[in-house]
Design an enzyme around this catalytic site. Sequence first.
Site, short mmCIF file in Angstrom:
data_model
loop_
_atom_site.label_atom_id
_atom_site.label_comp_id
_atom_site.label_asym_id
_atom_site.label_seq_id
_atom_site.Cartn_x
_atom_site.Cartn_y
_atom_site.Cartn_z
N HIS A 104 -0.67 -0.11 -9.75
CA HIS A 104 -1.34 -1.10 -8.88
C HIS A 104 -1.77 -2.31 -9.72
O HIS A 104 -2.93 -2.72 -9.68
CB HIS A 104 -2.54 -0.46 -8.17
CG HIS A 104 -2.89 -1.14 -6.88
ND1 HIS A 104 -3.30 -0.44 -5.76
CD2 HIS A 104 -2.89 -2.44 -6.52
CE1 HIS A 104 -3.54 -1.30 -4.78
NE2 HIS A 104 -3.31 -2.52 -5.21
N GLU A 164 -2.60 7.41 -4.87
CA GLU A 164 -2.87 6.77 -6.17
C GLU A 164 -4.33 6.84 -6.59
O GLU A 164 -4.62 6.82 -7.78
CB GLU A 164 -2.43 5.30 -6.14
CG GLU A 164 -3.30 4.41 -5.24
CD GLU A 164 -2.87 2.94 -5.28
OE1 GLU A 164 -1.67 2.67 -5.14
OE2 GLU A 164 -3.75 2.08 -5.46
N ARG A 181 0.86 -1.18 0.00
CA ARG A 181 0.00 0.00 0.00
C ARG A 181 0.90 1.23 0.00
O ARG A 181 1.90 1.28 0.72
CB ARG A 181 -0.91 0.04 1.23
CG ARG A 181 -2.11 -0.90 1.15
CD ARG A 181 -3.14 -0.44 0.09
NE ARG A 181 -4.26 -1.35 0.00
CZ ARG A 181 -4.34 -2.43 -0.78
NH1 ARG A 181 -3.34 -2.74 -1.59
NH2 ARG A 181 -5.42 -3.17 -0.80
P1 NAD Z 1 -1.56 -11.28 4.81
O1 NAD Z 1 -2.63 -10.82 5.75
O2 NAD Z 1 -1.50 -12.71 4.43
O3 NAD Z 1 -0.12 -10.90 5.44
C1 NAD Z 1 0.15 -9.68 6.06
C2 NAD Z 1 1.30 -9.92 7.04
O4 NAD Z 1 1.65 -8.66 7.62
C3 NAD Z 1 0.91 -10.87 8.20
O5 NAD Z 1 1.89 -11.86 8.37
C4 NAD Z 1 0.86 -9.93 9.40
O6 NAD Z 1 1.22 -10.58 10.62
C5 NAD Z 1 1.86 -8.87 9.00
N1 NAD Z 1 1.71 -7.63 9.75
C6 NAD Z 1 0.58 -7.11 10.29
N2 NAD Z 1 0.87 -5.96 10.92
C7 NAD Z 1 2.19 -5.76 10.75
C8 NAD Z 1 3.08 -4.73 11.18
N3 NAD Z 1 2.64 -3.69 11.93
N4 NAD Z 1 4.36 -4.83 10.83
C9 NAD Z 1 4.82 -5.91 10.11
N5 NAD Z 1 4.03 -6.90 9.70
C10 NAD Z 1 2.74 -6.82 10.01
O7 NAD Z 1 -1.67 -10.34 3.55
P2 NAD Z 1 -1.15 -10.64 2.07
O8 NAD Z 1 -2.19 -11.35 1.31
O9 NAD Z 1 0.23 -11.19 2.13
O10 NAD Z 1 -1.13 -9.15 1.47
C11 NAD Z 1 -0.20 -8.19 1.95
C12 NAD Z 1 -0.59 -6.83 1.43
O11 NAD Z 1 -0.42 -6.82 0.02
C13 NAD Z 1 -2.07 -6.47 1.64
O12 NAD Z 1 -2.27 -5.83 2.88
C14 NAD Z 1 -2.38 -5.55 0.49
O13 NAD Z 1 -2.25 -4.23 0.95
C15 NAD Z 1 -1.28 -5.83 -0.53
N6 NAD Z 1 -1.80 -6.31 -1.82
C16 NAD Z 1 -1.42 -5.65 -2.94
C17 NAD Z 1 -1.86 -6.08 -4.20
C18 NAD Z 1 -1.43 -5.38 -5.47
O14 NAD Z 1 -2.01 -5.63 -6.54
N7 NAD Z 1 -0.43 -4.51 -5.43
C19 NAD Z 1 -2.71 -7.18 -4.27
C20 NAD Z 1 -3.06 -7.85 -3.09
C21 NAD Z 1 -2.60 -7.41 -1.87
#
Ligand code: NAD
Length: 348
Positions: free
Chosen positions: A292, A260, A231
Amino acid sequence: MKRIAFFDTKPYDRESFDRLNNGRYDIRYFETRLTSAALPLAKGCDAACAFVNAEIDRAVVEGLVSEGIKVLALRCAGYNNVDFKAAYEAGLTVVRVPAYSPYAVAEHAAALLLTLNRHIHKAAARTRDFNFSLVGLTGFDLHGKTVGVVGMGKIGRIFAGICLGFGMRVLAYDAFPKPQDGIEFVSIDTLLTESDVISLHCPLMPETKHLFNEETFSQVKPGVVLINTSRGALVDSEALLSALRDGRVGAAGLDVYEEESEWFYEDRSEVTRQNRTLSLLVSMPNVIVTSHQAFLTREALANIATTTLANLDAFFAGAPLENEICYRCMGTGHPQGDCPKRLDGRCH
Ligand code: NAD
């Protein structure tokens, strides 16, 4: 037949939803994003479907409910843009697609890294002009270098696995670390000071907003490559600009940007009013911005449509809603406090 008001439609969404809907729902496709002004389009519909950059504030929530909408199906994983307290109070059920292809996003992060590291974007532009000089295109081996992964969830773990495949040392920081072979879980300070590459995969929340700021950029290894496919607001863009200017950050691959929603997903090439920071970032030779698009694979689009339609099927059948989120359980899968999802599989 239940009717869905489908906002922010792109041709690729329509193709996958039409193919997988099989005539189950009457889907009304609208190109406009879901905003207060677009609410009249939802009149007579039973559900609304929105994408990642829609700002679902209290006015939109209350407007949807007053149009008779009972369920908002987010066709994305992130949900930082929804006022969940307002949704709960108004009785609007919110469902999402928690995972559609973590591989798509992790592979895009790797693509940004390799493109920057080996200057592929510059090389492609040069050879198009019949300029076959290699001067200025020297990269570095990823093998033997250290990568720091912030957020070791579904995407972070896959990205870490890709980096292990390159022969990198993988450091990880996670608020809730779960040990994994080959990965060293460390403090954020150690990750900042020891990583040659840092890739962000944690969610945006109040505590992670501007996790990368002037202070954190003062701790990084000079010349670090920063990849953000998570994000935009995890990174303070002004601080990133200044770190890029003085070499603390050597290169940045950004699939997300903190402002964005005003720019991404549309052709803005004719817009004369500019966003100064974004304009400066896209003009830097050591920065790549993608709009994105990390999720955008055929597999992910099919999974998004399948899960969104299954979420709606479960909602209208009165079945448990695995992918429902409310402000009490925040979609953790481990409903806490007084969220009734614990008991009957639904937050409401
Ligand atoms: P997920 O929930 O499986 O993993 C997130 C991880 O972050 C977890 O392990 C959690 O414990 C950790 N976390 C939570 N708070 C934290 C903190 N303060 N510091 C460090 N780590 C922390 O999520 P995911 O499916 O792996 O997705 C991750 C991110 O990717 C999403 O939040 C989303 O914003 C982003 N995303 C982007 C796209 C894109 O097209 N660019 C698509 C999907 C997801």
